[in-house]
Design an enzyme around this catalytic site. Sequence first.
Site, PDB file in Angstrom:
ATOM      1  N   GLY A  17       9.926  16.527 -51.828  1.00 34.81           N
ATOM      2  CA  GLY A  17       9.840  17.875 -51.935  1.00 34.81           C
ATOM      3  C   GLY A  17       8.045  18.340 -51.714  1.00 34.81           C
ATOM      4  O   GLY A  17       8.064  19.440 -51.143  1.00 34.81           O
ATOM      5  N   HIS A  18       7.347  17.891 -52.703  1.00 38.99           N
ATOM      6  CA  HIS A  18       5.997  18.156 -52.486  1.00 38.99           C
ATOM      7  C   HIS A  18       5.880  17.861 -51.070  1.00 38.99           C
ATOM      8  O   HIS A  18       4.771  18.840 -50.605  1.00 38.99           O
ATOM      9  CB  HIS A  18       5.271  17.254 -53.386  1.00 38.99           C
ATOM     10  CG  HIS A  18       5.493  17.211 -54.962  1.00 38.99           C
ATOM     11  ND1 HIS A  18       6.277  16.204 -55.395  1.00 38.99           N
ATOM     12  CD2 HIS A  18       5.203  18.436 -55.743  1.00 38.99           C
ATOM     13  CE1 HIS A  18       6.389  16.723 -56.760  1.00 38.99           C
ATOM     14  NE2 HIS A  18       5.711  17.957 -57.080  1.00 38.99           N
ATOM     15  N   GLN A  31       0.622  24.685 -69.774  1.00 42.69           N
ATOM     16  CA  GLN A  31       1.981  24.846 -69.356  1.00 42.69           C
ATOM     17  C   GLN A  31       2.826  24.194 -69.908  1.00 42.69           C
ATOM     18  O   GLN A  31       4.204  24.185 -69.687  1.00 42.69           O
ATOM     19  CB  GLN A  31       2.191  25.122 -67.977  1.00 42.69           C
ATOM     20  CG  GLN A  31       2.306  23.691 -67.071  1.00 42.69           C
ATOM     21  CD  GLN A  31       2.251  23.767 -65.494  1.00 42.69           C
ATOM     22  OE1 GLN A  31       1.352  24.119 -64.724  1.00 42.69           O
ATOM     23  NE2 GLN A  31       3.241  23.490 -64.864  1.00 42.69           N
ATOM     24  N   ARG A  90      10.519  14.783 -62.745  1.00 40.65           N
ATOM     25  CA  ARG A  90      11.169  14.074 -63.822  1.00 40.65           C
ATOM     26  C   ARG A  90      12.324  13.480 -63.795  1.00 40.65           C
ATOM     27  O   ARG A  90      13.032  12.775 -64.835  1.00 40.65           O
ATOM     28  CB  ARG A  90      11.244  15.368 -64.801  1.00 40.65           C
ATOM     29  CG  ARG A  90      10.223  16.228 -65.073  1.00 40.65           C
ATOM     30  CD  ARG A  90      10.459  17.274 -66.284  1.00 40.65           C
ATOM     31  NE  ARG A  90       9.255  17.827 -66.924  1.00 40.65           N
ATOM     32  CZ  ARG A  90       8.355  19.032 -66.734  1.00 40.65           C
ATOM     33  NH1 ARG A  90       8.933  19.427 -65.544  1.00 40.65           N
ATOM     34  NH2 ARG A  90       7.573  19.220 -67.352  1.00 40.65           N
ATOM     35  N   MET A 118      14.983  16.975 -56.003  1.00 39.18           N
ATOM     36  CA  MET A 118      14.189  16.134 -56.255  1.00 39.18           C
ATOM     37  C   MET A 118      12.931  16.708 -57.304  1.00 39.18           C
ATOM     38  O   MET A 118      12.891  17.907 -57.358  1.00 39.18           O
ATOM     39  CB  MET A 118      13.334  15.908 -54.935  1.00 39.18           C
ATOM     40  CG  MET A 118      14.104  15.013 -53.996  1.00 39.18           C
ATOM     41  SD  MET A 118      13.149  14.662 -52.570  1.00 39.18           S
ATOM     42  CE  MET A 118      14.273  13.966 -51.482  1.00 39.18           C
ATOM     43  N   GLY A 146       7.555  25.691 -53.993  1.00 39.97           N
ATOM     44  CA  GLY A 146       8.945  25.265 -53.959  1.00 39.97           C
ATOM     45  C   GLY A 146       9.990  26.253 -54.575  1.00 39.97           C
ATOM     46  O   GLY A 146       9.677  26.582 -55.650  1.00 39.97           O
ATOM     47  N   GLN A 147      11.159  26.617 -53.588  1.00 41.65           N
ATOM     48  CA  GLN A 147      12.096  27.485 -54.418  1.00 41.65           C
ATOM     49  C   GLN A 147      13.043  26.704 -55.392  1.00 41.65           C
ATOM     50  O   GLN A 147      13.471  27.262 -56.377  1.00 41.65           O
ATOM     51  CB  GLN A 147      13.209  27.515 -53.157  1.00 41.65           C
ATOM     52  CG  GLN A 147      14.523  28.287 -53.504  1.00 41.65           C
ATOM     53  CD  GLN A 147      14.225  29.815 -54.053  1.00 41.65           C
ATOM     54  OE1 GLN A 147      12.999  30.475 -53.504  1.00 41.65           O
ATOM     55  NE2 GLN A 147      14.970  30.158 -55.169  1.00 41.65           N
ATOM     56  N   GLY A 161       1.285  16.110 -59.289  1.00 43.86           N
ATOM     57  CA  GLY A 161       1.434  14.751 -58.873  1.00 43.86           C
ATOM     58  C   GLY A 161       2.615  14.161 -58.963  1.00 43.86           C
ATOM     59  O   GLY A 161       3.747  14.820 -59.216  1.00 43.86           O
TER      60      GLY A 161
HETATM   61  P1  AMP Z   1       5.163  20.256 -59.593  1.00 45.85           P
HETATM   62  O1  AMP Z   1       4.450  18.912 -59.287  1.00 45.85           O
HETATM   63  O2  AMP Z   1       6.521  19.736 -60.134  1.00 45.85           O
HETATM   64  O3  AMP Z   1       4.428  21.281 -60.216  1.00 45.85           O
HETATM   65  O4  AMP Z   1       5.561  20.766 -57.999  1.00 45.85           O
HETATM   66  C1  AMP Z   1       4.700  21.313 -57.305  1.00 45.85           C
HETATM   67  C2  AMP Z   1       5.247  22.251 -56.303  1.00 45.85           C
HETATM   68  O5  AMP Z   1       6.535  21.503 -55.535  1.00 45.85           O
HETATM   69  C3  AMP Z   1       6.001  23.409 -56.865  1.00 45.85           C
HETATM   70  O6  AMP Z   1       5.733  24.642 -56.029  1.00 45.85           O
HETATM   71  C4  AMP Z   1       7.423  23.130 -56.762  1.00 45.85           C
HETATM   72  O7  AMP Z   1       8.230  24.110 -56.816  1.00 45.85           O
HETATM   73  C5  AMP Z   1       7.495  22.078 -55.626  1.00 45.85           C
HETATM   74  N1  AMP Z   1       8.762  21.633 -55.576  1.00 45.85           N
HETATM   75  C6  AMP Z   1       9.079  20.723 -56.572  1.00 45.85           C
HETATM   76  N2  AMP Z   1      10.284  20.081 -56.393  1.00 45.85           N
HETATM   77  C7  AMP Z   1      10.676  20.530 -55.213  1.00 45.85           C
HETATM   78  C8  AMP Z   1      11.596  20.098 -54.363  1.00 45.85           C
HETATM   79  N3  AMP Z   1      12.717  19.390 -54.836  1.00 45.85           N
HETATM   80  N4  AMP Z   1      11.820  20.838 -53.353  1.00 45.85           N
HETATM   81  C9  AMP Z   1      11.024  21.828 -52.944  1.00 45.85           C
HETATM   82  N5  AMP Z   1       9.749  21.934 -53.599  1.00 45.85           N
HETATM   83  C10 AMP Z   1       9.564  21.241 -54.785  1.00 45.85           C
END
Ligand code: AMP
Length: 281
Positions: free
Chosen positions: A37-38, A62, A188, A185, A148-149, A32
């Site tokens: 990026g998401h 985690q 945090r 992005m 995401g990478q 969330g």
């Molecule tokens: P999170 O909400 O941080 O667990 O991220 C969820 C998904 O979004 C994960 O697969 C992350 O790698 C991806 N993600 C987070 N930040 C980025 C970004 N700046 N660009 C691409 N994917 C992202």
Amino acid sequence: MEKMMMIATSLNELRDARRLQEGTIGFVPTMGYLHEGHISLARRAREECDHVVASIFVNPTQFGANEDLSNYPRDLKHDLTLLEAAGVDLVWTPTPELMYPPGFATWVEVEGLTGPLEGAARPGHFRGVTTIVTKLFNAVQPHKAYFGQKDAQQAAVIRRMTRDLDFPIEIVVCPTLREADGLAMSSRNSYLSPEQRTAATILFRALTTAKSAYERGERNAGSLRKVMQEVVASEPLAQLQYVSVADYDSLEELETLTGKTLLSMAVFMGKTRLIDNFVLE
Ligand code: AMP
């Protein structure tokens, strides 16, 4: 008329909604506080699959004891608006009580790959990630799942887990989306003060400097680590946790670059921990 996005909370609601979907399912797991990026993952899933399912779950297992679980940013209403605009069909928002009922005792652990880098800096982190992703995969039963990478090691660990446990799911890893000044992005980033936000480009600058050295022919991993360390050290607001020049597949630290290589780092800006990486082909 556009189809309404469905929202499921309980496992039964999720399963009922999933039963109505025919064709290929693309899945985007998130914690969330969504950003572009998401949303880029959701768009890619929209392009490639008949239905797109996203989850929003801040997974407690985690997070380490001294990490930011209780402060992790949340804005469900905004998240749902963004997901709907990206064409997501179904969002699952389970609760911690649902995912980890009393007596929960089963964990999924990937060995080896989870040892270095984020695994070393955040003990137990990947056990939480692989366990929750397994539960999400089992519930959603997607054909493709999008990561995401930005979280390079996480993507490698999920890929390995999917292969080792024979999940019939294709793992799609999407490029890191960045702000105009290069900062990757991240949810945090909202923790950063204006001064820290400006200084936070140091990760991108360090990676870019190392990449330039590589492009000029530098193949000594130690030299590239030193380049990144020096750039980060030049920013008084930044405190380096680790830099790494590792083999892309095994994540083992290199002496000399020969094949596909992952440059990665973790940096504290005050209490906020940021990670970033580049891949050198
Ligand atoms: P999170 O909400 O941080 O667990 O991220 C969820 C998904 O979004 C994960 O697969 C992350 O790698 C991806 N993600 C987070 N930040 C980025 C970004 N700046 N660009 C691409 N994917 C992202």
